[in-house]
Design a protein around this motif. Structure first.
Motif, PDB file in Angstrom:
ATOM      1  N   UNK A 197      -1.961   0.132  12.108  1.00  0.00           N
ATOM      2  CA  UNK A 197      -1.597  -1.286  11.936  1.00  0.00           C
ATOM      3  C   UNK A 197      -0.086  -1.528  11.939  1.00  0.00           C
ATOM      4  N   UNK A 198       0.711  -0.555  11.464  1.00  0.00           N
ATOM      5  CA  UNK A 198       2.164  -0.735  11.488  1.00  0.00           C
ATOM      6  C   UNK A 198       2.663  -0.846  12.929  1.00  0.00           C
ATOM      7  N   UNK A 199       2.124  -0.009  13.820  1.00  0.00           N
ATOM      8  CA  UNK A 199       2.535  -0.100  15.225  1.00  0.00           C
ATOM      9  C   UNK A 199       1.996  -1.367  15.882  1.00  0.00           C
ATOM     10  N   UNK A 200       0.816  -1.811  15.443  1.00  0.00           N
ATOM     11  CA  UNK A 200       0.274  -3.080  15.930  1.00  0.00           C
ATOM     12  C   UNK A 200       1.238  -4.217  15.577  1.00  0.00           C
TER      13      UNK A 200
ATOM     14  N   UNK B  36       0.835  -1.208   0.000  1.00  0.00           N
ATOM     15  CA  UNK B  36       0.000   0.000   0.000  1.00  0.00           C
ATOM     16  C   UNK B  36       0.868   1.256   0.000  1.00  0.00           C
ATOM     17  N   UNK B  37       1.991   1.175   0.709  1.00  0.00           N
ATOM     18  CA  UNK B  37       2.912   2.307   0.768  1.00  0.00           C
ATOM     19  C   UNK B  37       3.449   2.593  -0.632  1.00  0.00           C
ATOM     20  N   UNK B  38       3.837   1.524  -1.347  1.00  0.00           N
ATOM     21  CA  UNK B  38       4.295   1.686  -2.734  1.00  0.00           C
ATOM     22  C   UNK B  38       3.179   2.301  -3.563  1.00  0.00           C
ATOM     23  N   UNK B  39       1.950   1.843  -3.322  1.00  0.00           N
ATOM     24  CA  UNK B  39       0.800   2.379  -4.055  1.00  0.00           C
ATOM     25  C   UNK B  39       0.608   3.857  -3.817  1.00  0.00           C
ATOM     26  N   UNK B  40       0.772   4.275  -2.562  1.00  0.00           N
ATOM     27  CA  UNK B  40       0.595   5.688  -2.226  1.00  0.00           C
ATOM     28  C   UNK B  40       1.584   6.552  -3.005  1.00  0.00           C
ATOM     29  N   UNK B  41       2.800   6.045  -3.206  1.00  0.00           N
ATOM     30  CA  UNK B  41       3.794   6.817  -3.962  1.00  0.00           C
ATOM     31  C   UNK B  41       3.549   6.761  -5.459  1.00  0.00           C
ATOM     32  N   UNK B  42       2.905   5.672  -5.928  1.00  0.00           N
ATOM     33  CA  UNK B  42       2.714   5.514  -7.372  1.00  0.00           C
ATOM     34  C   UNK B  42       1.623   6.441  -7.912  1.00  0.00           C
ATOM     35  N   UNK B  43       0.835   7.039  -7.024  1.00  0.00           N
ATOM     36  CA  UNK B  43      -0.278   7.872  -7.496  1.00  0.00           C
ATOM     37  C   UNK B  43       0.203   9.166  -8.142  1.00  0.00           C
ATOM     38  N   UNK B  44       1.492   9.503  -7.963  1.00  0.00           N
ATOM     39  CA  UNK B  44       1.973  10.779  -8.487  1.00  0.00           C
ATOM     40  C   UNK B  44       2.180  10.754  -9.988  1.00  0.00           C
ATOM     41  N   UNK B  45       2.244   9.560 -10.567  1.00  0.00           N
ATOM     42  CA  UNK B  45       2.689   9.502 -11.954  1.00  0.00           C
ATOM     43  C   UNK B  45       2.082   8.263 -12.618  1.00  0.00           C
TER      44      UNK B  45
ATOM     45  N   UNK C 115      10.650   1.706  15.820  1.00  0.00           N
ATOM     46  CA  UNK C 115      11.325   2.636  14.918  1.00  0.00           C
ATOM     47  C   UNK C 115      10.942   2.372  13.472  1.00  0.00           C
ATOM     48  N   UNK C 116      10.896   1.080  13.087  1.00  0.00           N
ATOM     49  CA  UNK C 116      10.492   0.736  11.724  1.00  0.00           C
ATOM     50  C   UNK C 116       9.060   1.206  11.468  1.00  0.00           C
ATOM     51  N   UNK C 117       8.174   0.948  12.435  1.00  0.00           N
ATOM     52  CA  UNK C 117       6.780   1.377  12.280  1.00  0.00           C
ATOM     53  C   UNK C 117       6.701   2.896  12.145  1.00  0.00           C
ATOM     54  N   UNK C 118       7.536   3.614  12.903  1.00  0.00           N
ATOM     55  CA  UNK C 118       7.527   5.078  12.836  1.00  0.00           C
ATOM     56  C   UNK C 118       8.004   5.543  11.458  1.00  0.00           C
TER      57      UNK C 118
ATOM     58  N   UNK D 292       7.834   3.825   8.593  1.00  0.00           N
ATOM     59  CA  UNK D 292       6.778   3.487   7.634  1.00  0.00           C
ATOM     60  C   UNK D 292       5.661   4.534   7.706  1.00  0.00           C
ATOM     61  N   UNK D 293       5.274   4.911   8.938  1.00  0.00           N
ATOM     62  CA  UNK D 293       4.193   5.891   9.094  1.00  0.00           C
ATOM     63  C   UNK D 293       4.607   7.241   8.524  1.00  0.00           C
ATOM     64  N   UNK D 294       5.845   7.630   8.796  1.00  0.00           N
ATOM     65  CA  UNK D 294       6.340   8.922   8.316  1.00  0.00           C
ATOM     66  C   UNK D 294       6.340   8.955   6.790  1.00  0.00           C
TER      67      UNK D 294
END
Lengths: 128, 125, 247
Positions: B78-81, A38-47, B107-110, B112-114
């Motif tokens: 969910x990342x912190x979970x 999902x994180x990759x998806x969030x970044x892919x929305x730019x282009x 730290x990893x969860x933080x 990812x969230x950032x």
């Protein structure tokens, strides 16, 4: 004189109940994979080109398999988590203790409501 | 730390466990309530071609404030979970689980969230 | 007659524990404790184990039956048609045969002060402490604990970390914290707030499964997490140290 058997790291293999506990804890592994997707998806929305790459990644059969696993384990997590809620935070109105099964049912209701909302948003474009 | 405080520090005996546990609990609710729908739509139905989602539609939804709500409920909590459970699994397997493991997992969860919140800010709209 | 196995430990004979088989007579109502008593009276008087009431209220006869903590008097041979292995309670040092050293459990129990502490909530000492049925209902579930220690033998977190306060002690701390006549909550929160208090629990939940009195210690521990989080937040913002002693 006494002896004390020490637990080894594999203590949880000794009983069905502990295996179910470890399975519950392991539900976060497919979740972690889904979060990264999902994180990759969030970044892919730019282009648009990146979005196509993301779509291709999400359509990889192996990725679909892991995401199906994530769906299954999220439901297993839900089943284990919902029954804990009334035990951790029993809800009391005056002297009336709200029965646990109502709280569990309400939480499952929330799951299906969110599924319905997402299907409405994405399969019907948010139109009635 | 200064050792000529007038009275015992208000932080005496405090630690971060309640914070990690509250994030874990909130994340557990989000994992149970929101993640099944997200996994179903983005992980299964869309890749299998059962439903069609366009980039413009996603951009529209995600660039609104709802995108930030989504980031909070589906990625941040969910990342912190997950971090909390992984950290305790290390303890259960007798492979650590102390403050170093907690620092790495949370730290990893933080991070990812950032990154997720940054992705939201990067999107024009 | 049927065969059962008992884990023996006779330190003056052998430094290692060993399994020994016994043939015991069995009917539909033979309990694990009955079988142990038969062995002691008729087969081997050196067998050591604790027991007293035979009616699941004294909490003395806890043993592991096929790896699960049970009260010997409340568990029956008819439940085990195949193998039956009786071992001492897990996670505690074994002194002899089925006799474990309960000191660490008692130390944790003592630390949470499981008794009514007088203070602003107590009646004048010349008056009885009155309580309504509704006030009693708040803690009654947790008051059924008989200190048998089965939950400690069931708890892997206590097995991994013997400094963990553990299920029964936290359940009893919670029981007194919920009691309208008690004023000792501030004193009990210090051990509960520590990392070895409620925060060592991962809600495995096996403690509540094995409890012979239907107490739900896992619920008490996790309600304790909510209370501990509140208490630590209050300390952070009000500056009053947890524990309350001398503050």
């Amino acid at each position: 004189m006494s002896y004390k058997p020490q637990l080894t790291g594999s203590w949880w293999l000794k009983h069905r109940f502990f295996k179910a506990y470890m399975l519950r804890e392991a539900t976060v592994i497919p979740l972690a994979f889904l979060l990264c997707s999902l994180l990759a998806g969030a970044f892919s929305l730019q282009d648009p080109e990146r979005f196509q790459h993301w779509q291709a990644f999400m359509s990889n059969p192996l990725v679909i398999l892991v995401h199906t696993l994530a769906l299954t384990t999220s439901l297993y997590h839900a089943a284990t988590f919902f029954v804990l809620f009334p035990r951790v935070m029993p809800i009391r109105v005056g002297n009336y203790q709200l029965p646990a099964r109502y709280l569990v049912l309400a939480q499952w209701g929330a799951v299906w409501l969110v599924v319905a909302l997402f299907i409405w948003l994405f399969a019907f474009g948010g139109q009635s | 730390m200064s050792n000529h405080m007038p009275k015992p520090s208000r932080r005496q005996g405090l630690h971060f466990e309640p914070l990690w546990w509250l994030l874990f609990s909130a994340g557990g609710v989000c994992f149970a309530v929101f993640v099944p729908a997200v996994a179903l739509i983005f992980g299964v139905l869309w890749p299998l071609g059962i439903i069609d989602i366009s980039l413009a539609q996603l951009q529209g939804y995600y660039s609104s404030l709802w995108g930030l709500v989504f980031t909070g409920a589906v990625i941040f909590l969910p990342a912190f979970h997950a971090a909390h459970r992984i950290r305790h699994a290390f303890h259960d397997f007798k492979l650590g689980g102390g403050s170093t493991t907690a620092f790495i997992c949370c730290g990893t969860a933080a991070v990812v969230s950032f990154v997720a919140i940054w992705a939201w800010f990067m999107l024009p709209g | 007659m049927r065969s059962i196995q008992v884990l023996r430990y006779l330190p003056e004979e052998s430094p290692q524990p060993f399994l020994q088989s016994f043939q015991v007579p069995v009917t539909d109502s033979t309990s694990v404790l009955d079988a142990l008593n038969y062995i002691k009276e008729s087969l081997d008087p050196t067998l050591s184990f604790r027991w007293s009431c035979r009616m699941a209220i004294c909490g003395s006869c806890g043993v592991m039956v096929n790896g699960i903590p049970k009260l010997g008097c409340k568990d029956f041979l008819r439940n085990y048609p195949n193998d039956l292995i009786i071992e001492p309670l897990a996670h505690l040092p074994v002194e002899r045969d089925l006799v474990v050293n309960m000191d660490s459990f008692l130390r944790h129990l003592e630390a949470v002060k499981p008794y009514l502490i007088e203070g602003k909530n107590a009646a004048d000492s010349s008056q009885p402490n009155r309580q309504t049925p509704a006030q009693m209902a708040r803690y009654q579930q947790f008051a059924n604990c008989i200190n048998c220690g089965l939950c400690y033998a069931a708890c892997p977190q206590f097995g991994l970390n013997p400094e963990f306060t553990g299920p029964a002690a936290i359940a009893l701390a919670h029981r007194y914290n919920l009691d309208s006549r008690d004023s000792g909550k501030a004193q009990r929160m210090a051990p509960l707030n520590s990392k070895n208090g409620v925060w060592s629990c991962t809600f495995v939940g096996f403690c509540s499964e094995v409890c012979p009195k239907g107490v739900d210690p896992a619920a008490a521990v996790n309600q304790g997490k909510v209370e501990s989080a509140k208490s630590m937040l209050i300390q952070l913002f009000s500056g009053r140290a947890i524990g309350g002693a001398g503050q």
